[in-house]
Scaffold this active site. Structure first.
Site, PDB file in Angstrom:
ATOM      1  N   ASP A 182      27.884 -27.528   6.317  1.00 34.86           N
ATOM      2  CA  ASP A 182      28.709 -28.425   7.121  1.00 34.86           C
ATOM      3  C   ASP A 182      29.508 -27.664   8.182  1.00 34.86           C
ATOM      4  OD1 ASP A 182      27.724 -29.935   5.091  1.00 34.86           O
ATOM      5  OD2 ASP A 182      29.632 -30.834   4.511  1.00 34.86           O
ATOM      6  N   ASP A 210      29.816 -32.837  -2.685  1.00 34.06           N
ATOM      7  CA  ASP A 210      28.361 -32.910  -2.515  1.00 34.06           C
ATOM      8  C   ASP A 210      27.704 -31.541  -2.388  1.00 34.06           C
ATOM      9  OD1 ASP A 210      29.856 -33.004  -0.059  1.00 34.06           O
ATOM     10  OD2 ASP A 210      28.016 -33.406   1.038  1.00 34.06           O
ATOM     11  N   HIS A 211      28.513 -30.490  -2.358  1.00 34.11           N
ATOM     12  CA  HIS A 211      27.973 -29.132  -2.274  1.00 34.11           C
ATOM     13  C   HIS A 211      28.195 -28.321  -3.545  1.00 34.11           C
ATOM     14  CE1 HIS A 211      27.090 -29.209   2.125  1.00 34.11           C
ATOM     15  NE2 HIS A 211      27.952 -30.218   2.044  1.00 34.11           N
ATOM     16  N   HIS A 245      31.069 -24.405   0.339  1.00 34.45           N
ATOM     17  CA  HIS A 245      32.449 -24.885   0.287  1.00 34.45           C
ATOM     18  C   HIS A 245      32.552 -25.873  -0.868  1.00 34.45           C
ATOM     19  CE1 HIS A 245      30.383 -27.964   2.642  1.00 34.45           C
ATOM     20  NE2 HIS A 245      31.408 -28.784   2.509  1.00 34.45           N
ATOM     21  N   HIS A 254      33.588 -29.126  -1.131  1.00 26.82           N
ATOM     22  CA  HIS A 254      33.423 -30.570  -1.098  1.00 26.82           C
ATOM     23  C   HIS A 254      32.384 -30.927  -2.165  1.00 26.82           C
ATOM     24  CE1 HIS A 254      35.064 -31.221   3.254  1.00 26.82           C
ATOM     25  NE2 HIS A 254      36.008 -31.364   2.339  1.00 26.82           N
TER      26      HIS A 254
END
Length: 307
Positions: free
Chosen positions: A208, A67-68, A63, A65
């Site tokens: 997540d 941090d990914h 996804h 976000h």
């Protein structure tokens, strides 16, 4: 070095710490280099891990976000700088196409490598190469998020002594595979009499999410499960409000999925010491490891043999 191994390049969640980078995970599958969720600083993590970025040929973004995915652009630019000759396949939720483009074209550079995009809008088998297949399922997070499973097919393994005792050799073996049985020496020999099925290796990558059935399905009977465990049980209310899991919840999923090996990752920066993650998870699921950066986790031997 194992031909199948998971290497942790980062294991923190949104905020890195002095000792943990944002998440990034390299899965080596024979000659394939599969990079999952390259967070900020992933390119540098390859240097510390003493791994050539050019080993990567597939990149997966669960996804968008930060941090990914914040390391996606720099990884593509690095591969471009290194002039890799192989195509770079990128898999991501189709709903995040605009974010993929922003990361890919966020700076001025001349792209010469072949980037093959695979925006995913449907769950299920994404690709099947014969030697392994890629499966994606939607997880339960705040935004469109995919979990992954990499699986090789089951293979038939013959028992040499059984073949020899029945006089089965050469092209007859191909007939036996095709027809599942043959007549020889006045008797019928079934494929199951002289062989067993080795279950294909598999790994599940659970990013997540709240605990959900899709995560269990992806990890079902897998050899290895890499799973987010952002919080400890004492902060379960935070896990629920931010659509994450605790170490105990991740271990419960692993137990329900009957995976062989659980590796916890994606730890909140509030935790400086991760010992309690192991204690909490191992009370539910014994074969658990807490991700450590630059460590390699070889695949466990697959014991699932149908003899």
């Amino acid at each position: 070095m194992s031909s199948r191994e998971l290497i942790i390049l980062g294991c923190s969640s949104q905020q890195p710490t002095r000792t943990r980078n944002q998440g990034a995970y390299l899965f080596r599958w024979n000659g394939e280099g599969l990079l999952f969720d390259p967070g900020e600083g992933t390119q540098r993590q390859f240097i510390f891990a003493n791994i050539a970025p050019t080993t990567v040929n597939r990149i997966f973004v669960s996804h968008f976000h930060g941090d990914h995915c914040l390391g996606l652009g720099s990884m593509l630019m690095r591969l471009n700088l290194d002039k890799v000759s192989h195509p770079i396949h990128c898999y991501y939720p189709a709903s995040g196409k605009k974010y993929f483009d922003r990361l890919r074209y966020g700076t001025i550079y001349h792209e010469t490598i072949q980037v093959v995009e695979h925006p995913i809008s449907e769950e299920g088998i994404v690709e099947d190469f014969g030697s392994f297949r890629i499966e994606a399922q939607r997880l339960q997070h705040q935004v469109d998020t995919l979990g992954w499973r990499i699986t090789e097919p089951d293979t038939i393994k013959f028992l040499p002594k059984e073949l020899e005792s029945r006089g089965i050799r050469g092209l007859i073996i191909q007939d036996l595979i095709r027809d599942q049985e043959i007549s020889i020496g006045g008797s019928t020999v079934y494929l199951s009499d002289v062989s067993y099925v080795r279950k294909g290796d598999s790994i599940a990558i659970i990013a997540d999410t709240l605990p959900c059935q899709a995560a269990i399905d992806l990890a079902k009977n897998s050899c290895m499960m890499l799973c987010e465990s952002t919080y400890l049980e004492q902060h379960r209310h935070l896990a629920e409000s931010h659509f994450h899991m605790t170490a105990k919840q991740a271990a419960t999923l692993a137990k329900r999925a009957a995976t062989q090996k659980l590796i916890l990752t994606h730890f909140s920066a509030r935790y400086l010491n991760l010992d309690d993650f192991y204690k909490e998870a191992s009370a539910v699921f014994p074969n658990v490891s807490v991700a450590q950066e630059y460590r390699s986790y070889p695949f466990p031997k697959n014991p699932l043999l149908n003899k």
